[in-house]
Design a protein around this motif. Structure first.
Motif, PDB file in Angstrom:
ATOM      1  N   SER A  78     -70.405 -39.097 -48.213  1.00 41.50           N
ATOM      2  CA  SER A  78     -70.255 -38.074 -49.481  1.00 41.50           C
ATOM      3  C   SER A  78     -68.840 -38.571 -50.036  1.00 41.50           C
ATOM      4  CB  SER A  78     -70.524 -36.712 -49.526  1.00 41.50           C
ATOM      5  OG  SER A  78     -71.757 -36.616 -48.809  1.00 41.50           O
ATOM      6  N   ILE A  79     -68.121 -39.249 -49.384  1.00 40.74           N
ATOM      7  CA  ILE A  79     -66.667 -39.584 -49.830  1.00 40.74           C
ATOM      8  C   ILE A  79     -66.595 -41.162 -49.590  1.00 40.74           C
ATOM      9  CG2 ILE A  79     -65.538 -39.329 -47.671  1.00 40.74           C
ATOM     10  CD1 ILE A  79     -63.024 -38.514 -49.356  1.00 40.74           C
ATOM     11  N   LYS A  80     -66.015 -41.949 -50.706  1.00 38.14           N
ATOM     12  CA  LYS A  80     -66.060 -43.170 -50.682  1.00 38.14           C
ATOM     13  C   LYS A  80     -64.644 -43.732 -51.086  1.00 38.14           C
ATOM     14  CE  LYS A  80     -71.163 -44.057 -51.404  1.00 38.14           C
ATOM     15  NZ  LYS A  80     -71.087 -44.594 -50.023  1.00 38.14           N
ATOM     16  N   LEU A  81     -64.299 -44.690 -50.457  1.00 37.39           N
ATOM     17  CA  LEU A  81     -63.046 -45.433 -50.548  1.00 37.39           C
ATOM     18  C   LEU A  81     -63.132 -46.739 -51.092  1.00 37.39           C
ATOM     19  CD1 LEU A  81     -59.761 -45.447 -50.460  1.00 37.39           C
ATOM     20  CD2 LEU A  81     -59.950 -45.872 -47.930  1.00 37.39           C
ATOM     21  N   PHE A  82     -62.569 -47.140 -52.405  1.00 32.66           N
ATOM     22  CA  PHE A  82     -62.584 -48.440 -52.658  1.00 32.66           C
ATOM     23  C   PHE A  82     -61.330 -49.030 -52.905  1.00 32.66           C
ATOM     24  CE2 PHE A  82     -66.752 -46.320 -54.002  1.00 32.66           C
ATOM     25  CZ  PHE A  82     -67.592 -47.455 -53.886  1.00 32.66           C
ATOM     26  N   PHE A  83     -60.954 -50.361 -52.988  1.00 35.16           N
ATOM     27  CA  PHE A  83     -60.001 -51.111 -53.150  1.00 35.16           C
ATOM     28  C   PHE A  83     -60.262 -52.103 -53.988  1.00 35.16           C
ATOM     29  CE2 PHE A  83     -58.924 -49.393 -48.845  1.00 35.16           C
ATOM     30  CZ  PHE A  83     -57.822 -49.135 -48.956  1.00 35.16           C
ATOM     31  N   ALA A  84     -59.214 -52.475 -54.751  1.00 34.52           N
ATOM     32  CA  ALA A  84     -59.402 -53.519 -55.948  1.00 34.52           C
ATOM     33  C   ALA A  84     -58.580 -54.628 -55.132  1.00 34.52           C
ATOM     34  CB  ALA A  84     -58.821 -53.200 -57.229  1.00 34.52           C
ATOM     35  N   MET A  85     -59.182 -55.733 -54.971  1.00 32.53           N
ATOM     36  CA  MET A  85     -58.560 -56.641 -54.148  1.00 32.53           C
ATOM     37  C   MET A  85     -58.344 -58.053 -54.943  1.00 32.53           C
ATOM     38  SD  MET A  85     -58.586 -55.357 -50.963  1.00 32.53           S
ATOM     39  CE  MET A  85     -58.107 -57.030 -50.050  1.00 32.53           C
ATOM     40  N   LEU A  86     -57.066 -58.752 -54.951  1.00 29.85           N
ATOM     41  CA  LEU A  86     -56.885 -60.062 -55.413  1.00 29.85           C
ATOM     42  C   LEU A  86     -56.654 -61.017 -54.264  1.00 29.85           C
ATOM     43  CD1 LEU A  86     -56.185 -61.773 -58.007  1.00 29.85           C
ATOM     44  CD2 LEU A  86     -53.780 -61.111 -57.790  1.00 29.85           C
ATOM     45  N   GLU A  87     -57.769 -61.803 -54.163  1.00 27.00           N
ATOM     46  CA  GLU A  87     -57.683 -62.587 -52.711  1.00 27.00           C
ATOM     47  C   GLU A  87     -57.814 -61.642 -51.730  1.00 27.00           C
ATOM     48  OE1 GLU A  87     -54.572 -65.323 -53.101  1.00 27.00           O
ATOM     49  OE2 GLU A  87     -55.872 -66.453 -54.656  1.00 27.00           O
ATOM     50  N   ASP A  88     -56.608 -61.702 -50.839  1.00 22.08           N
ATOM     51  CA  ASP A  88     -56.721 -60.921 -49.870  1.00 22.08           C
ATOM     52  C   ASP A  88     -55.679 -59.740 -49.734  1.00 22.08           C
ATOM     53  OD1 ASP A  88     -54.696 -62.254 -49.475  1.00 22.08           O
ATOM     54  OD2 ASP A  88     -54.819 -63.007 -47.317  1.00 22.08           O
ATOM     55  N   GLN A  89     -55.291 -59.584 -50.991  1.00 21.66           N
ATOM     56  CA  GLN A  89     -54.119 -58.456 -50.989  1.00 21.66           C
ATOM     57  C   GLN A  89     -54.777 -57.239 -51.837  1.00 21.66           C
ATOM     58  OE1 GLN A  89     -50.596 -59.672 -52.946  1.00 21.66           O
ATOM     59  NE2 GLN A  89     -49.570 -57.891 -52.164  1.00 21.66           N
ATOM     60  N   ALA A  90     -54.498 -56.056 -51.529  1.00 23.95           N
ATOM     61  CA  ALA A  90     -55.176 -54.688 -52.033  1.00 23.95           C
ATOM     62  C   ALA A  90     -54.116 -54.265 -53.278  1.00 23.95           C
ATOM     63  CB  ALA A  90     -55.284 -53.651 -51.195  1.00 23.95           C
ATOM     64  N   VAL A  91     -54.647 -54.566 -54.483  1.00 27.96           N
ATOM     65  CA  VAL A  91     -53.515 -53.952 -55.665  1.00 27.96           C
ATOM     66  C   VAL A  91     -53.747 -52.439 -56.063  1.00 27.96           C
ATOM     67  CG1 VAL A  91     -53.491 -56.320 -56.261  1.00 27.96           C
ATOM     68  CG2 VAL A  91     -55.375 -54.992 -57.145  1.00 27.96           C
ATOM     69  N   SER A  92     -54.862 -51.826 -55.810  1.00 27.57           N
ATOM     70  CA  SER A  92     -55.055 -50.666 -56.440  1.00 27.57           C
ATOM     71  C   SER A  92     -56.392 -50.111 -55.348  1.00 27.57           C
ATOM     72  CB  SER A  92     -55.823 -50.526 -57.754  1.00 27.57           C
ATOM     73  OG  SER A  92     -54.917 -50.960 -58.641  1.00 27.57           O
TER      74      SER A  92
END
Length: 215
Positions: A78-92
């Motif tokens: 019930s809790i979710k974690l998302f990453f915005a990725m540019l290639e292999d780097q997390a930006v947000s």
């Protein structure tokens, strides 16, 4: 955001600026990845804490790693974690709660050097689409700091024209423990040269402190 509306109407509620930034992020190759097991929680903390420092947030907005670990243990799927990725780097990165048919925005951050990529906006748009596909009715983004119409509120307000009243329930589960925590907070502040603010912050044992002035 009313997830029961058609996609066209949902997009119609967004500002032109938000829609442009989301399209731009996709064109730049930003992808959204879910971290189902919180394996990258350290990286999330780095991104989130950097964001809080950039915005001069108070100490109450910084959480120890144990906080996130306990959240995952308590809420599971019930809790979710998302990453915005540019290639292999997390930006947000952003964290959401799921309850009933509501998705609730919790914490989010973007690295200072990657603000121009608008990864946080793309995450919200992707979770919006995910929510529709998975039968949710609402994506609730919350308001500004302390319910003020600040830059955070304006960021969130750019996703929808809908507004809802918001209320908080203040409940003390164990009066004895609560009183003890408040007492410890006051003692620590006194010994370490701090004074507690005069606000009605709840819970009281997390009330803001400021260094005691000296004459």
């Amino acid at each position: 955001i009313d997830l029961l509306l058609t996609n066209e109407k949902q997009l119609g509620g967004m500002t032109k600026g938000h829609k442009y930034d989301i399209r731009k992020a996709r064109k730049l190759g930003i992808s959204i990845v879910e971290d189902k097991s919180f394996r990258q929680i350290d990286e999330f903390m780095q991104i989130y804490n950097e964001t809080m420092e950039r915005n001069a947030a108070s100490a109450n907005y910084f959480f120890p790693k144990e906080y996130y670990i306990e959240l995952k243990k308590s809420f599971g799927e019930s809790i979710k974690l998302f990453f915005a990725m540019l290639e292999d780097q997390a930006v947000s990165a952003s964290m959401f709660f799921m309850t009933g048919r509501i998705i609730q925005y919790h914490l989010s951050g973007t690295r200072t050097e990657h603000l121009y990529l608008n990864g946080a906006k793309l995450i919200i748009d992707e979770i919006r689409l995910w929510g529709v596909q998975n039968g949710f009715s609402w994506l609730h983004l919350g308001g500004g700091v302390g319910s003020s119409e600040d830059s955070l509120f304006r960021f969130k307000a750019g996703f929808s024209k809908l507004r809802q009243p918001f209320q908080v329930v203040r409940k003390i589960a164990n009066q004895e423990i609560y009183t003890e925590l408040c007492s410890q907070r006051k003692k620590w502040a006194k010994v370490n040269g701090y004074t507690l603010s005069e606000s009605n912050f709840f819970p009281e044992y997390r009330r803001l402190m400021q260094p005691r002035s000296h004459s």
